[in-house]
Design an enzyme around this catalytic site. Sequence first.
Site, PDB file in Angstrom:
ATOM      1  N   CYS A  70       0.835  -1.203   0.000  1.00  0.00           N
ATOM      2  CA  CYS A  70       0.000   0.000   0.000  1.00  0.00           C
ATOM      3  C   CYS A  70       0.875   1.261   0.000  1.00  0.00           C
ATOM      4  O   CYS A  70       1.513   1.571   1.001  1.00  0.00           O
ATOM      5  CB  CYS A  70      -0.905  -0.034   1.227  1.00  0.00           C
ATOM      6  SG  CYS A  70      -1.792   1.477   1.579  1.00  0.00           S
ATOM      7  N   CYS A  73       0.096   3.831   2.677  1.00  0.00           N
ATOM      8  CA  CYS A  73       0.580   3.334   3.975  1.00  0.00           C
ATOM      9  C   CYS A  73       2.063   3.641   4.148  1.00  0.00           C
ATOM     10  O   CYS A  73       2.502   4.087   5.218  1.00  0.00           O
ATOM     11  CB  CYS A  73       0.375   1.831   4.095  1.00  0.00           C
ATOM     12  SG  CYS A  73      -1.335   1.277   4.033  1.00  0.00           S
TER      13      CYS A  73
END
Length: 145
Positions: A70, A73
């Site tokens: 991600c 993230c």
Amino acid sequence: MSEYSFHLVCLHCQATNRVPAARLSAAPKCGKCGQALLTASPHELNAQTANKVIQKNDVLTIVDFWASWCQPCIMMAPEFKTAAGQLPQVVFAKVQTDKYEQAAAPYNIRSLPTMVAFRNGKEVARQSGALPSNQIIQWVQSLQA
């Protein structure tokens, strides 16, 4: 637990410590291993430690659910670390959902990154999406009021 003390799980040895409220700002250490109970950086939780830290901590605990694939993230990780350094009486932790799916499953994480705030084993708030450190700090401070 009396109203004048808090339970804190040591992020190093997982021992549950009872800390008087007056000592929370005095850098309390674990009675078992001697490590700091409140650190200035997030701690990685695994499947075994995530549940215990979330369920047993009486103080505000912010868990960042993230995944290695991600990009938002990954971009938020240093911001989360910066926020942790600014809020020393809050426990900051991370759970890598692609590595420890079973640790994230009970919390119905639907998007990443998602920060979930817990107190006394209960979810008190959640915030999805990457945020800069100042917004993370503002969000956490709003939960402390």
